[in-house]
Design a protein around this motif. Structure first.
Motif, short mmCIF file in Angstrom:
data_model
loop_
_atom_site.label_atom_id
_atom_site.label_comp_id
_atom_site.label_asym_id
_atom_site.label_seq_id
_atom_site.Cartn_x
_atom_site.Cartn_y
_atom_site.Cartn_z
N UNK A 196 5.65 -1.53 3.07
CA UNK A 196 5.08 -2.72 2.45
C UNK A 196 5.69 -2.99 1.09
N UNK A 197 5.40 -4.15 0.51
CA UNK A 197 5.99 -4.52 -0.78
C UNK A 197 5.39 -3.72 -1.93
N UNK A 224 2.25 -1.07 8.72
CA UNK A 224 2.78 -2.16 7.90
C UNK A 224 1.69 -2.66 6.95
N UNK A 225 1.96 -2.59 5.66
CA UNK A 225 1.05 -3.11 4.64
C UNK A 225 1.55 -4.46 4.17
N UNK A 226 0.64 -5.33 3.80
CA UNK A 226 0.99 -6.68 3.39
C UNK A 226 0.81 -6.86 1.89
N UNK A 227 1.48 -7.85 1.33
CA UNK A 227 1.25 -8.20 -0.07
C UNK A 227 -0.22 -8.60 -0.22
N UNK A 228 -0.83 -8.18 -1.31
CA UNK A 228 -2.26 -8.43 -1.53
C UNK A 228 -2.45 -9.89 -1.97
N UNK A 229 -3.42 -10.56 -1.38
CA UNK A 229 -3.66 -11.97 -1.70
C UNK A 229 -4.16 -12.12 -3.14
N UNK A 230 -3.97 -13.33 -3.67
CA UNK A 230 -4.41 -13.60 -5.04
C UNK A 230 -5.92 -13.44 -5.18
N UNK A 231 -6.66 -13.82 -4.14
CA UNK A 231 -8.12 -13.67 -4.20
C UNK A 231 -8.53 -12.21 -4.30
N UNK A 247 -5.28 -5.42 2.50
CA UNK A 247 -5.08 -4.63 3.71
C UNK A 247 -6.29 -4.70 4.66
N UNK A 248 -6.84 -5.89 4.77
CA UNK A 248 -8.04 -6.04 5.60
C UNK A 248 -7.74 -5.81 7.08
N UNK A 249 -6.55 -6.17 7.50
CA UNK A 249 -6.20 -5.94 8.90
C UNK A 249 -6.08 -4.45 9.20
N UNK A 250 -5.38 -3.74 8.32
CA UNK A 250 -5.09 -2.33 8.56
C UNK A 250 -6.31 -1.44 8.37
N UNK A 251 -7.14 -1.79 7.39
CA UNK A 251 -8.27 -0.94 7.02
C UNK A 251 -9.63 -1.57 7.32
N UNK A 252 -9.66 -2.48 8.25
CA UNK A 252 -10.93 -3.12 8.62
C UNK A 252 -11.89 -2.10 9.21
N UNK A 253 -13.18 -2.37 9.06
CA UNK A 253 -14.19 -1.48 9.63
C UNK A 253 -13.93 -1.32 11.14
#
Length: 429
Positions: free
Chosen positions: A38-39, A142-149, A12-18
């Protein structure tokens, strides 16, 4: 291992970015009612808990799967009492899309008065599943699926945390092993932690290291996210259809296999492929419809998995062959005219005349039998109701078989126009 602060959140780097609007609002405690879309396993519940923590509010949670209207009223009454005492309540409603309209409406006055800070979580598109009154009082995030990294970061953290995680078990795992688990989780952090926990239990029995053999046992049955009735389903069938239309057989095959892998009914896919054959290929390649129905029949006879190859074959063919929606557009144009012009009388020369009375009334009079006409077509004979005149619905494209159809129809339409002009406009225009 649920995050205790915003800094602990993964993904959620886009939604919760500094500096983002939502992060500033949560961190300051000045939050608003919202819908988190979100998923599974992307952090919706965690975000609601953090929201309550930063706002110093009471946290209450209900599930639309397990709760009915009496449960909702009870929770709202408690929130009212708290509000009267000057305390705030964050009410988290999981799977909010499963509530019906009456249940959703029960929250509205409490949101408006500020009795509750409403946080609804849904995996479905709120535009379709939530009523407009509730949406107008909440902001959708909108929340996104969390990346594998990012999932791998959470897994490593869980292995090292002795208090809340698996640190006390001294389980070792290589980066490649954690990467495999992260990819198998398919964007779901909760699922990844569950897989790690199972792998750790097996590893303790085998020397304390998550080995390749352990991973084979844990990840033997990998499944991808797929909702047979939700937005994800319709997004994927849309991707399949548009890939066929764009003449991209590789992309079309990918989406077909994705849907089969997710458990989509192959008969549904056979039906949709048949629709593509008539809607997007049409008369540019009449063989496409026959191939689609043959593939459907082959699946009926062979079943799964052999029959799926027939669906794959026709998918590749439909995407590779010539395209035309001319017949589809012609059908829609004819439907519009039928609706607009109402019940038009059949011209007398086209009417059936099986009795003497009908013949005396003019039924069938002046009808020209096309097989007796020069060239096999009576050019000066209309086929439309008198009030409408001749219409052109079907306009073939210059692709595939329609190239020849276009040449023939262009010639015939021009000849009919000439015939009308020779008769002084005797045919309706």
């Amino acid at each position: 291992m649920r995050p205790a602060s915003l800094d602990d959140m993964v993904g959620q780097r886009r939604l919760l970015a500094e500096g983002s609007a939502l992060r500033r609002a949560i961190a300051s405690g000045h939050v608003h009612s919202m819908i988190l879309w979100g998923p599974p396993g992307c952090g919706k519940t965690t975000l609601a808990l953090l929201l309550a923590r930063y706002a110093e509010a009471e946290y209450r949670a209900i599930s639309a799967v397990l709760s009915g209207l009496p449960d909702v009223r009870k929770v709202l009454a408690e929130a009212d009492h708290r509000f009267a005492e000057g305390r705030r309540t964050v009410l988290f409603v999981d799977e909010v899309h499963r509530f019906n309209k009456a249940q959703q409406d029960a929250f509205l006055p409490h949101i408006e008065r500020g009795t509750i800070l409403f946080v609804g979580a849904t995996t479905e598109n709120p535009s379709f599943e939530l009523n407009s009154a509730l949406l107008s009082r909440c902001r959708v995030h909108v929340l996104e699926a969390v990346s594998a990294d990012d999932i791998q970061v959470a897994l490593r953290r869980a292995l090292q945390d002795s208090e809340r995680g698996l640190g006390a078990q001294s389980v070792e795992a290589s980066d490649s092993a954690l990467s495999e688990i992260a990819h198998a989780a398919d964007g779901d952090v909760r699922r990844a932690l569950t897989l790690l926990e199972i792998a750790a239990e097996l590893a303790v029995e085998e020397g304390g290291t998550i080995s390749d053999s352990t991973l084979m046992q844990v990840l033997a049955d990998r499944t991808r996210r797929f909702d047979k009735g939700g937005e994800q389903f319709y997004d994927q069938i849309s991707a399949l259809h548009k890939s066929v239309r764009s003449s991209n057989p590789d992309a079309a095959l990918y989406w077909l296999v994705r849907m089969l892998d997710g458990g989509c009914d192959p008969i549904y896919l056979a039906r949709r492929l048949t629709r593509m054959a008539v809607e997007d290929i049409g008369l540019a390649d009449p063989r496409a419809l026959q191939m689609a129905t043959d593939a459907w029949d082959a699946y009926d006879r062979l079943g799964s998995p052999e029959g799926e190859l027939a669906l794959a074959q026709v998918t590749i063919y439909l995407a590779s062959t010539a395209k035309s929606n001319a017949a589809y557009n012609a059908y829609k144009a004819a439907r519009r005219d039928v609706a607009e012009h109402g019940t038009q009388e059949v011209p007398l020369h086209l009417r059936n005349a099986p009795t003497r009375l009908m013949k005396s009334l003019g039924y069938g009079r002046d009808y020209q039998y096309d097989h007796d006409a020069e060239g096999g077509i009576a050019l000066d004979q209309t086929g439309f109701p008198d009030a409408m005149g001749e219409q052109v619905y079907y306009r073939p494209v210059e692709r595939g078989m329609e190239i020849k159809l276009k040449q023939k129809l262009d010639h015939l339409r021009a000849a009919r126009t000439d015939a009308r002009e020779r008769h002084g406009g005797g045919l309706p225009d």
